[in-house]
Scaffold this active site. Sequence first.
Site, PDB file in Angstrom:
ATOM      1  N   GLY A  45       0.857  -1.367   0.010  1.00 33.09           N
ATOM      2  CA  GLY A  45      -0.039   0.051  -0.216  1.00 33.09           C
ATOM      3  C   GLY A  45       0.752   1.333  -0.178  1.00 33.09           C
ATOM      4  O   GLY A  45       0.777   1.915   0.981  1.00 33.09           O
ATOM      5  N   GLY A 169      -4.332  -6.359 -10.904  1.00 34.73           N
ATOM      6  CA  GLY A 169      -3.787  -6.783  -9.675  1.00 34.73           C
ATOM      7  C   GLY A 169      -5.157  -7.297  -8.657  1.00 34.73           C
ATOM      8  O   GLY A 169      -4.809  -8.524  -8.146  1.00 34.73           O
ATOM      9  N   MET A 170      -5.875  -6.286  -8.511  1.00 34.70           N
ATOM     10  CA  MET A 170      -7.042  -6.616  -7.698  1.00 34.70           C
ATOM     11  C   MET A 170      -8.263  -7.266  -8.279  1.00 34.70           C
ATOM     12  O   MET A 170      -8.779  -8.419  -8.013  1.00 34.70           O
ATOM     13  CB  MET A 170      -7.567  -5.455  -6.808  1.00 34.70           C
ATOM     14  CG  MET A 170      -6.563  -4.559  -6.232  1.00 34.70           C
ATOM     15  SD  MET A 170      -6.432  -4.810  -4.526  1.00 34.70           S
ATOM     16  CE  MET A 170      -5.852  -3.340  -4.086  1.00 34.70           C
ATOM     17  N   GLY A 171      -8.442  -6.670  -9.394  1.00 34.84           N
ATOM     18  CA  GLY A 171      -9.602  -7.132 -10.237  1.00 34.84           C
ATOM     19  C   GLY A 171      -9.384  -8.438 -10.855  1.00 34.84           C
ATOM     20  O   GLY A 171     -10.300  -9.322 -10.880  1.00 34.84           O
ATOM     21  N   GLU A 189     -11.559  -7.472 -20.682  1.00 36.27           N
ATOM     22  CA  GLU A 189     -10.159  -7.036 -20.451  1.00 36.27           C
ATOM     23  C   GLU A 189      -9.434  -6.574 -21.538  1.00 36.27           C
ATOM     24  O   GLU A 189      -9.278  -7.427 -22.460  1.00 36.27           O
ATOM     25  CB  GLU A 189      -9.233  -8.148 -19.412  1.00 36.27           C
ATOM     26  CG  GLU A 189      -7.921  -7.888 -19.605  1.00 36.27           C
ATOM     27  CD  GLU A 189      -7.418  -6.547 -18.598  1.00 36.27           C
ATOM     28  OE1 GLU A 189      -7.750  -6.410 -17.543  1.00 36.27           O
ATOM     29  OE2 GLU A 189      -6.861  -5.737 -19.334  1.00 36.27           O
ATOM     30  N   THR A 257     -11.984  -2.098 -13.744  1.00 35.57           N
ATOM     31  CA  THR A 257     -10.747  -1.310 -14.197  1.00 35.57           C
ATOM     32  C   THR A 257     -10.473  -0.307 -13.487  1.00 35.57           C
ATOM     33  O   THR A 257     -11.013   0.276 -12.642  1.00 35.57           O
ATOM     34  CB  THR A 257     -11.574  -0.372 -15.854  1.00 35.57           C
ATOM     35  OG1 THR A 257     -12.409   0.171 -15.267  1.00 35.57           O
ATOM     36  CG2 THR A 257     -11.930  -1.898 -16.733  1.00 35.57           C
ATOM     37  N   CYS A 404     -11.486 -15.499   7.156  1.00 36.42           N
ATOM     38  CA  CYS A 404     -12.891 -15.425   6.505  1.00 36.42           C
ATOM     39  C   CYS A 404     -13.390 -14.672   7.291  1.00 36.42           C
ATOM     40  O   CYS A 404     -13.212 -14.291   8.361  1.00 36.42           O
ATOM     41  CB  CYS A 404     -13.461 -17.060   6.764  1.00 36.42           C
ATOM     42  SG  CYS A 404     -13.616 -17.544   8.296  1.00 36.42           S
TER      43      CYS A 404
HETATM   44  N1  LIG Z   1     -12.174   0.053  -2.605  1.00 33.80           N
HETATM   45  C1  LIG Z   1     -11.966  -0.992  -2.699  1.00 33.80           C
HETATM   46  O1  LIG Z   1     -11.584  -1.793  -1.561  1.00 33.80           O
HETATM   47  C2  LIG Z   1     -11.033  -1.697  -3.754  1.00 33.80           C
HETATM   48  C3  LIG Z   1     -10.807  -2.881  -3.925  1.00 33.80           C
HETATM   49  C4  LIG Z   1     -10.095  -3.345  -4.848  1.00 33.80           C
HETATM   50  C5  LIG Z   1     -10.179  -2.793  -6.109  1.00 33.80           C
HETATM   51  N2  LIG Z   1     -10.650  -1.320  -6.282  1.00 33.80           N
HETATM   52  C6  LIG Z   1     -10.286  -0.490  -7.288  1.00 33.80           C
HETATM   53  O2  LIG Z   1     -10.450  -1.277  -8.601  1.00 33.80           O
HETATM   54  C7  LIG Z   1      -9.819  -0.874  -9.662  1.00 33.80           C
HETATM   55  C8  LIG Z   1      -8.691  -2.142 -10.160  1.00 33.80           C
HETATM   56  O3  LIG Z   1      -7.837  -2.367  -9.183  1.00 33.80           O
HETATM   57  P1  LIG Z   1      -6.427  -3.319  -9.760  1.00 33.80           P
HETATM   58  O4  LIG Z   1      -5.485  -3.396  -8.551  1.00 33.80           O
HETATM   59  O5  LIG Z   1      -6.954  -4.465 -10.262  1.00 33.80           O
HETATM   60  O6  LIG Z   1      -5.897  -2.361 -10.913  1.00 33.80           O
HETATM   61  P2  LIG Z   1      -4.804  -2.671 -12.102  1.00 33.80           P
HETATM   62  O7  LIG Z   1      -4.385  -1.284 -12.660  1.00 33.80           O
HETATM   63  O8  LIG Z   1      -3.869  -3.495 -11.717  1.00 33.80           O
HETATM   64  O9  LIG Z   1      -5.786  -3.476 -13.309  1.00 33.80           O
HETATM   65  C9  LIG Z   1      -6.772  -2.680 -13.922  1.00 33.80           C
HETATM   66  C10 LIG Z   1      -7.066  -3.489 -15.253  1.00 33.80           C
HETATM   67  O10 LIG Z   1      -8.078  -3.118 -15.885  1.00 33.80           O
HETATM   68  C11 LIG Z   1      -7.807  -3.008 -17.434  1.00 33.80           C
HETATM   69  N3  LIG Z   1      -8.723  -1.997 -18.207  1.00 33.80           N
HETATM   70  C12 LIG Z   1      -8.433  -0.817 -17.994  1.00 33.80           C
HETATM   71  N4  LIG Z   1      -9.206   0.074 -18.708  1.00 33.80           N
HETATM   72  C13 LIG Z   1     -10.162  -0.934 -19.310  1.00 33.80           C
HETATM   73  C14 LIG Z   1     -11.300  -1.056 -20.277  1.00 33.80           C
HETATM   74  N5  LIG Z   1     -11.796   0.148 -20.595  1.00 33.80           N
HETATM   75  N6  LIG Z   1     -11.859  -2.040 -20.364  1.00 33.80           N
HETATM   76  C15 LIG Z   1     -11.217  -3.064 -20.029  1.00 33.80           C
HETATM   77  N7  LIG Z   1     -10.195  -3.337 -19.222  1.00 33.80           N
HETATM   78  C16 LIG Z   1      -9.538  -2.231 -18.937  1.00 33.80           C
HETATM   79  C17 LIG Z   1      -6.269  -2.823 -17.377  1.00 33.80           C
HETATM   80  O11 LIG Z   1      -5.580  -3.584 -18.725  1.00 33.80           O
HETATM   81  C18 LIG Z   1      -5.896  -3.718 -15.980  1.00 33.80           C
HETATM   82  O12 LIG Z   1      -5.680  -5.031 -16.535  1.00 33.80           O
HETATM   83  C19 LIG Z   1      -8.787   0.219  -8.931  1.00 33.80           C
HETATM   84  O13 LIG Z   1      -9.690   1.304  -9.289  1.00 33.80           O
HETATM   85  C20 LIG Z   1      -9.003  -0.080  -7.592  1.00 33.80           C
HETATM   86  O14 LIG Z   1      -8.593   1.431  -6.741  1.00 33.80           O
HETATM   87  C21 LIG Z   1     -11.046  -0.731  -5.036  1.00 33.80           C
END
Ligand SMILES: NC(=O)c1ccc[n+]([C@@H]2O[C@H](COP(=O)([O-])OP(=O)(O)OC[C@H]3O[C@@H](n4cnc5c(N)ncnc54)[C@H](O)[C@@H]3O)[C@@H](O)[C@H]2O)c1
Lengths: 572, 572
Positions: A45, A169-171, A189, A257, A404
């Site tokens: 983080g 990464g998260m998605g 994606e 995304t 969990c």
């Molecule tokens: N609030 C929370 O607790 C929480 C938890 C998890 C993730 N998130 C949010 O989710 C988002 C994703 O996180 P991440 O770590 O996976 O990010 P990341 O940047 O690692 O992955 C984003 C992915 O989206 C793809 N992408 C981008 N634009 C696109 C589009 N128009 N169509 C299709 N694919 C597209 C990219 O190629 C990439 O693989 C972030 O905005 C993050 O802040 C929030």
Amino acid sequence: REYQGAPTGTDRECRGWRQEAAFRLLNNNLDPEVAEKPEELIVYGGTGRAARSWDAYDAILEELRELAADETLLVQSGKPVGRFRTHERAPRVLIANSNLVGNWDTWEHFHELEAEGLIMYGQMTAGSWAYIGTQGILQGTFETLAELARQEFDGDLEGRIVVTGGLGGMGGAQPLAVTMNRGVCLAAEVDGDRIDRRVETGYCMERIDDLAEAIDRCQAAAAASEPYSVGVRINAADLLEGLLERGFVPDVVTDQTSAHDALEGYYPSGYAVEEADRLREQDPERYVGESLETMERHVDGILSLQDRGAIAFEYGNNIRGQVREERGMESAFDFPGFVPAYIRPQFCRGKGPFRWLALSGDPEDIHRTDEAVLELFPEKDHLRRWIELAQERVQFQGLPSRVCWLGYETDDSDGRYERPDDQRGELTERARFALRINDLVADGEITAPIVVTRDHLDAGSVASPNRETEDMKDGTDAVADWPILNALLNCAAGADIVSVHDGGGVGIGNAVHANNHVVLDGTDLAAEKAAAVFTTDPGSGVIRHADAGYEDALEEAERSGVRIPMREASGE
Amino acid sequence: REYQGAPTGTDRECRGWRQEAAFRLLNNNLDPEVAEKPEELIVYGGTGRAARSWDAYDAILEELRELAADETLLVQSGKPVGRFRTHERAPRVLIANSNLVGNWDTWEHFHELEAEGLIMYGQMTAGSWAYIGTQGILQGTFETLAELARQEFDGDLEGRIVVTGGLGGMGGAQPLAVTMNRGVCLAAEVDGDRIDRRVETGYCMERIDDLAEAIDRCQAAAAASEPYSVGVRINAADLLEGLLERGFVPDVVTDQTSAHDALEGYYPSGYAVEEADRLREQDPERYVGESLETMERHVDGILSLQDRGAIAFEYGNNIRGQVREERGMESAFDFPGFVPAYIRPQFCRGKGPFRWLALSGDPEDIHRTDEAVLELFPEKDHLRRWIELAQERVQFQGLPSRVCWLGYETDDSDGRYERPDDQRGELTERARFALRINDLVADGEITAPIVVTRDHLDAGSVASPNRETEDMKDGTDAVADWPILNALLNCAAGADIVSVHDGGGVGIGNAVHANNHVVLDGTDLAAEKAAAVFTTDPGSGVIRHADAGYEDALEEAERSGVRIPMREASGE
Ligand SMILES: NC(=O)c1ccc[n+]([C@@H]2O[C@H](COP(=O)([O-])OP(=O)(O)OC[C@H]3O[C@@H](n4cnc5c(N)ncnc54)[C@H](O)[C@@H]3O)[C@@H](O)[C@H]2O)c1
Ligand SMILES: NC(=O)c1ccc[n+]([C@@H]2O[C@H](COP(=O)([O-])OP(=O)(O)OC[C@H]3O[C@@H](n4cnc5c(N)ncnc54)[C@H](O)[C@@H]3O)[C@@H](O)[C@H]2O)c1
């Protein structure tokens, strides 16, 4: 500095297991398998650190080695600053990280102090020594979808199709979290390599780039009630429009995304990835313009699917905020965020991400706890699903651990848990499980003590108006009395480590949160402490939400006997 | 609502004295003799309240009546919100008032929430049920001057002349605080009625309007080593110029006119009070201009006297800030504020305003504690002076109480206190006195338990960049980790009430502070808790200042065996 991670095994360096637990957890947070940059003491983080400096780290370990069973160590923003005799039933370590007086509670002032070595960013679980690697995000996504399934369907996603975007990464945890909930996931994606990676690591089952074919496969799987996931190389906005053209409405639509960042995170429609990357460099302004244009179509697509019956929610990527702010699209907020929709109902019941680590370092100890939680809550189907799939697919990082969601009390567990005494029967879900683990440690079925802890993101432990307490029913999003009371109460109940942080995932000045650890070493004292802490801690979530007027919380309080002093004044 | 104050006597309404203490203290804070506007639940300091509403007040009392010996009540901004089983050695009440997440930590947001009944302003001792009336300001002034005397003279003000201005609500305590320290006080006050009131109530000995005569009287008293105080009806700026003209340099010069407010608080030179009051109404702008002009002369006078050898300090009325900001007088800060100069050295030694109340309501119980503190610290001359004069001149308000500054450990008490056991011999000043009181309660020499508490303004319990932590040596004025650790540590050590507040005297967003209460009911448990709390609480002041690099704190730690984990890194 070279770095090894936590000591393991059944021999201690410290004078007791409660001190040894802190000792191992701090080291575990810095395990190269766990931490992003252990050489800089960064766990995760951004700059979330486990100690302020290597000198501070050494000094903490030295204090912990010497700490007596009735002493308490004070850690101030990653530096040990004091050690006092308190008493045995009190915490062994008290931690406060990154807290600043309100008018100075800014990144600017924080960075000034940080530059002089006077403060440290603690994130949530970094500075409180409770991080367990990526297991957390997978389980959080799983649990969010499980709550959706409980609210909207029959408790799981069997036969349901979830459409989403983003396998980063998260998605990337989304397809697996959907299939773990027995559902079908169709994910857009733009980056084919990302899809391939998810398929290789077992997070996604297939990649199919032809949309019609992918839809067919999803519908077939749903009809057969089979879990299934597919990644499609397509822009998420185009995917949604494609679905609408075909008259196909999924059960659920969301998105991960990186829409929070229009330049570096989100891809505009009409470009291959490499083309878009070139455009970003050559003409960033145009990139952002097109990116936001696509986002508007994207949100339009989500709203149209919602109109046609799909359940829609934002997954914390701020796509609603982006198009409202940057494109003046007021209707963007016509679909809800994930916390108010799916996390808060769990917080109302005192549910949150309960996690535990095996101090032995032995994976078998965690497997024994996996069995225990399933024995204890045989009726919790999605819990079984989670545990079984986690055993299969989650690789431990550092000390073996599990997470969990458990809460205050459920009515369906009655009678199934054999109660050694009357009092134990009145205990919460979290407490019953902790006591069971403690028994297993006492019996030698688990080889060394287990430490139970949780995320700072929990029912009663956080005030964070941009995330966990967004849009509270009574408008008390920013009231920080609650996490402070939670920390004091954890201390009063006898947690072994208690911490209070400013910042976390949303940054300095945007949140106050607390967490706790309880060391289950098989002793009666541990049982007593666990029974108290795992009642008061989830209980503070129940009362916080009851006070804000949430019916779920008032109901849980009624059912589980949580005292709400001014009950008649709560709720509306 | 009609309001009566605290119940007294030896019969309880609650199930134990620890609960009864909270019950009586809350009511005591609202005693018409104690509170400014009890009918609005306002205790002091603007809108500092003891409970959020009368309903909340009733509910708190009800919870306290029912509270078991192993339960803990949670109070959130003046409203009872939960009650949990913890354990006997834990606090009975945990309180958090007015705390907001940093970016929302403003009066504006606070007032929005307050208007909807969702929060309460706790001030310092109002919302934590520890206010004891005006005894506090008198003793604080006495102690500030005593510290000055320790630093600059031979420990008291015998033969020393203190010149000041302002005999208002707070400033009126100055002449008495000076004579209690054996000194001579010459005070300028434009309002003759105010001087007369101080003379009538014994706070000031004489009024003499002829300056030459007043100076003569002062010099004669100083030469004879006699305590003496005189109020002169004169503008403070004119007084200082008069002294300079006559070539008379006092030992000390300070000021408590209400210079923080140029319009409503400070009087310009050249006008009688009624004339100035008329000018204020007719031409406020001109009033402010002349007021600031006088302030500039006033500060000039202070600086000139300082140049000629007087000890000068600002007494928290912001006269330095006024003339620097409004008149561009950069030299204004060439004399120090009172906290860095006289309070902080005490904080370094863990000293702060220790106070206690007799739950019986019987003044005799306090008189017995007065004797006890003198028996215990016979060598503390200014303590004796304070206690004797307080007995003579301080009228109790509500429950009889006393306040005096005690700290961590002094080296001069060794051997004089009869130690019942080895461990007791190692105890701090505060702990030794608390244990003595506890013994007296156990022996029946005191008729009902005594509650020991303190101001939030204490050694380790406050982060307040505009006051208590102004100008810290290492620049950590705004680091709020310390008061939070202090609260957690109080909880760990076993205080009976622990509270954390935002705001206090300097307003929302400007401070975070904590306090504690320990009920001395004569039991062994009370002794154990007192021994721990009155070590950890002043100890957290020692470590906080040691960490900031103050030599006094590092010395105190060395002398009294306070563990400073990274000692070599502290100090410069
Ligand atoms: N609030 C929370 O607790 C929480 C938890 C998890 C993730 N998130 C949010 O989710 C988002 C994703 O996180 P991440 O770590 O996976 O990010 P990341 O940047 O690692 O992955 C984003 C992915 O989206 C793809 N992408 C981008 N634009 C696109 C589009 N128009 N169509 C299709 N694919 C597209 C990219 O190629 C990439 O693989 C972030 O905005 C993050 O802040 C929030
Ligand atoms: N920081 C602290 O802890 C602390 C503690 C006590 C007081 N103070 C400050 O001290 C000041 C006094 O407080 P108070 O409650 O006594 O205020 P007050 O308004 O009750 O009294 C001020 C007195 O000063 C007199 N006065 C005003 N201008 C004068 C002048 N030029 N010459 C002579 N007399 C003049 C007034 O007639 C009045 O009697 C305030 O600014 C207060 O904030 C600060």
